[in-house]
Design a protein around this motif. Structure first.
Motif, PDB file in Angstrom:
ATOM      1  N   THR A 197       0.809  -1.222   0.000  1.00 13.62           N
ATOM      2  CA  THR A 197       0.000   0.000   0.000  1.00 13.62           C
ATOM      3  C   THR A 197       0.839   1.268   0.000  1.00 13.62           C
ATOM      4  O   THR A 197       0.424   2.301  -0.545  1.00 13.62           O
ATOM      5  CB  THR A 197      -0.970  -0.003   1.201  1.00 13.62           C
ATOM      6  OG1 THR A 197      -1.912   1.056   1.035  1.00 13.62           O
ATOM      7  CG2 THR A 197      -0.247   0.160   2.528  1.00 13.62           C
ATOM      8  N   GLU A 198       2.029   1.233   0.578  1.00 15.86           N
ATOM      9  CA  GLU A 198       2.862   2.435   0.652  1.00 15.86           C
ATOM     10  C   GLU A 198       3.347   2.903  -0.720  1.00 15.86           C
ATOM     11  O   GLU A 198       3.807   4.041  -0.860  1.00 15.86           O
ATOM     12  CB  GLU A 198       4.067   2.195   1.571  1.00 15.86           C
ATOM     13  CG  GLU A 198       3.719   2.023   3.029  1.00 15.86           C
ATOM     14  CD  GLU A 198       3.313   0.612   3.396  1.00 15.86           C
ATOM     15  OE1 GLU A 198       2.849   0.393   4.532  1.00 15.86           O
ATOM     16  OE2 GLU A 198       3.462  -0.295   2.525  1.00 15.86           O
ATOM     17  N   PHE A 199       3.247   2.047  -1.731  1.00 12.66           N
ATOM     18  CA  PHE A 199       3.682   2.423  -3.071  1.00 12.66           C
ATOM     19  C   PHE A 199       2.576   3.086  -3.891  1.00 12.66           C
ATOM     20  O   PHE A 199       2.835   3.553  -4.998  1.00 12.66           O
ATOM     21  CB  PHE A 199       4.232   1.197  -3.809  1.00 12.66           C
ATOM     22  CG  PHE A 199       5.438   0.607  -3.148  1.00 12.66           C
ATOM     23  CD1 PHE A 199       6.678   1.219  -3.252  1.00 12.66           C
ATOM     24  CD2 PHE A 199       5.338  -0.548  -2.382  1.00 12.66           C
ATOM     25  CE1 PHE A 199       7.794   0.689  -2.620  1.00 12.66           C
ATOM     26  CE2 PHE A 199       6.445  -1.092  -1.756  1.00 12.66           C
ATOM     27  CZ  PHE A 199       7.678  -0.470  -1.870  1.00 12.66           C
ATOM     28  N   THR A 200       1.363   3.101  -3.363  1.00  9.96           N
ATOM     29  CA  THR A 200       0.282   3.798  -4.051  1.00  9.96           C
ATOM     30  C   THR A 200       0.329   5.282  -3.706  1.00  9.96           C
ATOM     31  O   THR A 200       0.846   5.672  -2.655  1.00  9.96           O
ATOM     32  CB  THR A 200      -1.088   3.224  -3.647  1.00  9.96           C
ATOM     33  OG1 THR A 200      -1.268   3.367  -2.232  1.00  9.96           O
ATOM     34  CG2 THR A 200      -1.185   1.745  -4.003  1.00  9.96           C
ATOM     35  N   LEU A 201      -0.208   6.106  -4.581  1.00  6.13           N
ATOM     36  CA  LEU A 201      -0.270   7.542  -4.317  1.00  6.13           C
ATOM     37  C   LEU A 201      -1.266   7.813  -3.196  1.00  6.13           C
ATOM     38  O   LEU A 201      -2.297   7.135  -3.091  1.00  6.13           O
ATOM     39  CB  LEU A 201      -0.696   8.293  -5.580  1.00  6.13           C
ATOM     40  CG  LEU A 201       0.253   8.197  -6.783  1.00  6.13           C
ATOM     41  CD1 LEU A 201      -0.383   8.863  -8.002  1.00  6.13           C
ATOM     42  CD2 LEU A 201       1.598   8.826  -6.466  1.00  6.13           C
ATOM     43  N   SER A 202      -0.966   8.796  -2.371  1.00  5.12           N
ATOM     44  CA  SER A 202      -1.862   9.103  -1.248  1.00  5.12           C
ATOM     45  C   SER A 202      -3.261   9.470  -1.732  1.00  5.12           C
ATOM     46  O   SER A 202      -4.249   9.194  -1.052  1.00  5.12           O
ATOM     47  CB  SER A 202      -1.278  10.240  -0.407  1.00  5.12           C
ATOM     48  OG  SER A 202      -1.046  11.384  -1.205  1.00  5.12           O
ATOM     49  N   SER A 203      -3.363  10.053  -2.925  1.00  2.00           N
ATOM     50  CA  SER A 203      -4.661  10.462  -3.463  1.00  2.00           C
ATOM     51  C   SER A 203      -5.533   9.288  -3.886  1.00  2.00           C
ATOM     52  O   SER A 203      -6.759   9.415  -3.964  1.00  2.00           O
ATOM     53  CB  SER A 203      -4.458  11.388  -4.672  1.00  2.00           C
ATOM     54  OG  SER A 203      -3.714  10.724  -5.691  1.00  2.00           O
ATOM     55  N   GLU A 204      -4.913   8.132  -4.140  1.00  2.00           N
ATOM     56  CA  GLU A 204      -5.675   6.970  -4.596  1.00  2.00           C
ATOM     57  C   GLU A 204      -5.745   5.856  -3.552  1.00  2.00           C
ATOM     58  O   GLU A 204      -6.494   4.894  -3.715  1.00  2.00           O
ATOM     59  CB  GLU A 204      -5.038   6.404  -5.873  1.00  2.00           C
ATOM     60  CG  GLU A 204      -3.658   5.800  -5.648  1.00  2.00           C
ATOM     61  CD  GLU A 204      -2.949   5.388  -6.922  1.00  2.00           C
ATOM     62  OE1 GLU A 204      -3.526   5.580  -8.023  1.00  2.00           O
ATOM     63  OE2 GLU A 204      -1.810   4.898  -6.840  1.00  2.00           O
ATOM     64  N   ARG A 205      -4.994   5.990  -2.487  1.00  2.00           N
ATOM     65  CA  ARG A 205      -4.865   4.925  -1.494  1.00  2.00           C
ATOM     66  C   ARG A 205      -6.199   4.619  -0.817  1.00  2.00           C
ATOM     67  O   ARG A 205      -6.966   5.519  -0.484  1.00  2.00           O
ATOM     68  CB  ARG A 205      -3.826   5.318  -0.453  1.00  2.00           C
ATOM     69  CG  ARG A 205      -3.378   4.193   0.473  1.00  2.00           C
ATOM     70  CD  ARG A 205      -2.145   4.627   1.240  1.00  2.00           C
ATOM     71  NE  ARG A 205      -1.042   4.944   0.337  1.00  2.00           N
ATOM     72  CZ  ARG A 205       0.000   5.692   0.662  1.00  2.00           C
ATOM     73  NH1 ARG A 205       0.090   6.224   1.881  1.00  2.00           N
ATOM     74  NH2 ARG A 205       0.960   5.923  -0.224  1.00  2.00           N
ATOM     75  N   VAL A 206      -6.445   3.356  -0.610  1.00  2.00           N
ATOM     76  CA  VAL A 206      -7.659   2.926   0.085  1.00  2.00           C
ATOM     77  C   VAL A 206      -7.567   3.328   1.554  1.00  2.00           C
ATOM     78  O   VAL A 206      -6.555   3.065   2.215  1.00  2.00           O
ATOM     79  CB  VAL A 206      -7.838   1.399  -0.043  1.00  2.00           C
ATOM     80  CG1 VAL A 206      -9.025   0.917   0.795  1.00  2.00           C
ATOM     81  CG2 VAL A 206      -8.013   1.006  -1.506  1.00  2.00           C
ATOM     82  N   ASP A 207      -8.607   3.949   2.069  1.00  2.00           N
ATOM     83  CA  ASP A 207      -8.655   4.298   3.495  1.00  2.00           C
ATOM     84  C   ASP A 207      -9.208   3.103   4.253  1.00  2.00           C
ATOM     85  O   ASP A 207     -10.355   3.079   4.685  1.00  2.00           O
ATOM     86  CB  ASP A 207      -9.528   5.542   3.701  1.00  2.00           C
ATOM     87  CG  ASP A 207      -9.421   6.089   5.126  1.00  2.00           C
ATOM     88  OD1 ASP A 207      -8.808   5.414   5.984  1.00  2.00           O
ATOM     89  OD2 ASP A 207      -9.976   7.178   5.386  1.00  2.00           O
ATOM     90  N   SER A 208      -8.360   2.107   4.396  1.00  2.54           N
ATOM     91  CA  SER A 208      -8.809   0.834   4.963  1.00  2.54           C
ATOM     92  C   SER A 208      -9.204   0.960   6.428  1.00  2.54           C
ATOM     93  O   SER A 208     -10.100   0.244   6.909  1.00  2.54           O
ATOM     94  CB  SER A 208      -7.728  -0.231   4.789  1.00  2.54           C
ATOM     95  OG  SER A 208      -6.468   0.243   5.201  1.00  2.54           O
ATOM     96  N   PHE A 209      -8.573   1.881   7.146  1.00  2.00           N
ATOM     97  CA  PHE A 209      -8.927   2.025   8.558  1.00  2.00           C
ATOM     98  C   PHE A 209     -10.314   2.658   8.714  1.00  2.00           C
ATOM     99  O   PHE A 209     -11.027   2.365   9.680  1.00  2.00           O
ATOM    100  CB  PHE A 209      -7.858   2.829   9.288  1.00  2.00           C
ATOM    101  CG  PHE A 209      -6.515   2.155   9.278  1.00  2.00           C
ATOM    102  CD1 PHE A 209      -6.328   0.925   9.888  1.00  2.00           C
ATOM    103  CD2 PHE A 209      -5.439   2.726   8.614  1.00  2.00           C
ATOM    104  CE1 PHE A 209      -5.098   0.287   9.867  1.00  2.00           C
ATOM    105  CE2 PHE A 209      -4.204   2.100   8.580  1.00  2.00           C
ATOM    106  CZ  PHE A 209      -4.034   0.874   9.203  1.00  2.00           C
TER     107      PHE A 209
END
Length: 364
Positions: A197-209
């Motif tokens: 997940t750390e390699f995805t852009l913050s704008s597209e990252r899943v908010d899994s929490f």
């Protein structure tokens, strides 16, 4: 006495996990040096300095058992991600946790769902406990969530989803996962494996929490082996509903994270500058790979991880072996059902250049 006759039925036909070839093994076999390993999605920047300094301070206390609860590491996870202490379970890498989850919730009478081309540990874990693997055909090399939903039965206990997926690098959005979770019965555990997940852009990252606050049957699994560079120390964690975490902590082995792993994890989880450097290199060098493949008419699977998979349109194993002789280690993935593909980890610029030159040489 043939002990295989009294083994678990699933274990009798189980094939061990095959890791990427170590550099030392290739040196022994071919007597070559200056080897580049782009096979195991490891961090190309090496061990973080922040972790080295933390470990130096810990060396004097190695005669003592580690903190079995991992309190300080959990405290850092709580502060970083806004979760609660009683939601966290620590593991000896995320592989340890993926297996622990299966042992906690599934047995030989149950079914476990995962995708074609999904992480190889999912079928290995399922078979080891003699559960039935329900493999959903991939959609564009990734997860077909509608197919997952259609496959759910009264025997389904567990669903594994890797996002981004290994080895294909495919990616599901927050909205796709949210919509899927809303349709999964609450008595079925859904594991969201976010090793990359750390390699995805913050704008597209899943908010899994945030999803975890909506769906109590969700388990988030993460590792510090990839972006954080601690593959050799083996440390990962899950975040889940407190009741689920309590079950995991009953099953997990005591002291499953050693003192050095705990100490290094605490340091690097707070080292945002290191992670930013790693992610930026991955972004820039991934673009180089994509351009290289386009320039040379090679098909590839767009990836959100720190690796990319290329279709050679011929058996990949002979190409892999030729690359070894050029001092480049990559990963053939016939075991995933992709015999014409190689998975290549994104390295440092000079490592990637060596791969480009070697691949052109062996494809002549």
């Amino acid at each position: 006495m043939q002990f295989i006759n009294i083994a678990n039925e699933g274990v009798k036909t189980l094939s061990p996990y095959q890791p990427g070839k170590p550099i030392e093994e290739l040196e022994r076999e071919l007597g070559i040096t200056n080897i580049v390993k782009l096979a195991s999605n490891e961090n190309p920047f090496g061990f973080p300095e922040s972790a080295k300094k933390a470990i130096q301070k810990q060396l004097a206390d190695l005669t003592r058992y580690p903190d079995a609860n991992g309190y300080i590491l959990k405290e850092v996870i709580v502060k970083k991600f806004g979760v609660n202490m009683n939601q966290i379970t620590l593991g000896n890498g995320s592989n340890d946790l993926l297996e622990l989850i299966a042992h906690t919730f599934a047995s030989e009478h149950d079914e476990i769902i995962f995708s074609q081309y999904g992480f190889v540990v999912y079928p290995l874990v399922s078979q080891s406990i003699n559960a039935k693997s329900v493999v959903i055909p991939a959609k564009d090399y990734g997860h077909d969530l509608d197919g997952f939903l259609s496959a759910i039965s009264d025997k389904t206990k567990l669903i594994y989803i890797a996002n981004p997926n290994n080895p294909t690098g495919t990616f599901l959005t927050h909205e796709q996962i949210d919509s899927f979770l809303a349709k999964v019965p609450e008595n079925i555990i859904v594991v969201l494996d976010e090793a990359y997940t750390e390699f995805t852009l913050s704008s597209e990252r899943v908010d899994s929490f945030a999803l975890l606050k909506k769906y109590k049957n969700l388990v988030i699994c993460r590792t510090l082996s990839k972006a954080y560079g601690l593959a050799g120390l083996r440390v990962g964690y899950t975040v889940s509903d407190p009741e689920i975490a309590d079950l995991f902590n009953r099953v997990r082995q005591p002291f499953n994270c050693n003192s050095l792993a705990l100490t290094a994890a605490v340091a690097v989880l707070q080292d945002d500058q290191f992670i930013q450097k790693v992610a930026e290199n991955n972004r820039v060098e991934m673009a180089r790979y994509e351009q290289f493949f386009k320039d040379n008419n090679l098909e590839y699977i767009s990836s959100k991880g720190n690796f990319i998979t290329v279709n050679l349109k011929q058996p990949a194993l002979p190409i892999f072996e030729k690359l070894l002789r050029e001092g480049v280690i990559v990963r053939p993935i016939a075991g995933y059902g992709l015999p014409n593909h190689l998975r290549i980890s994104i390295g440092l610029p000079e490592e990637n250049t060596k791969l480009f030159n070697a691949l052109l040489q062996v494809l002549k």
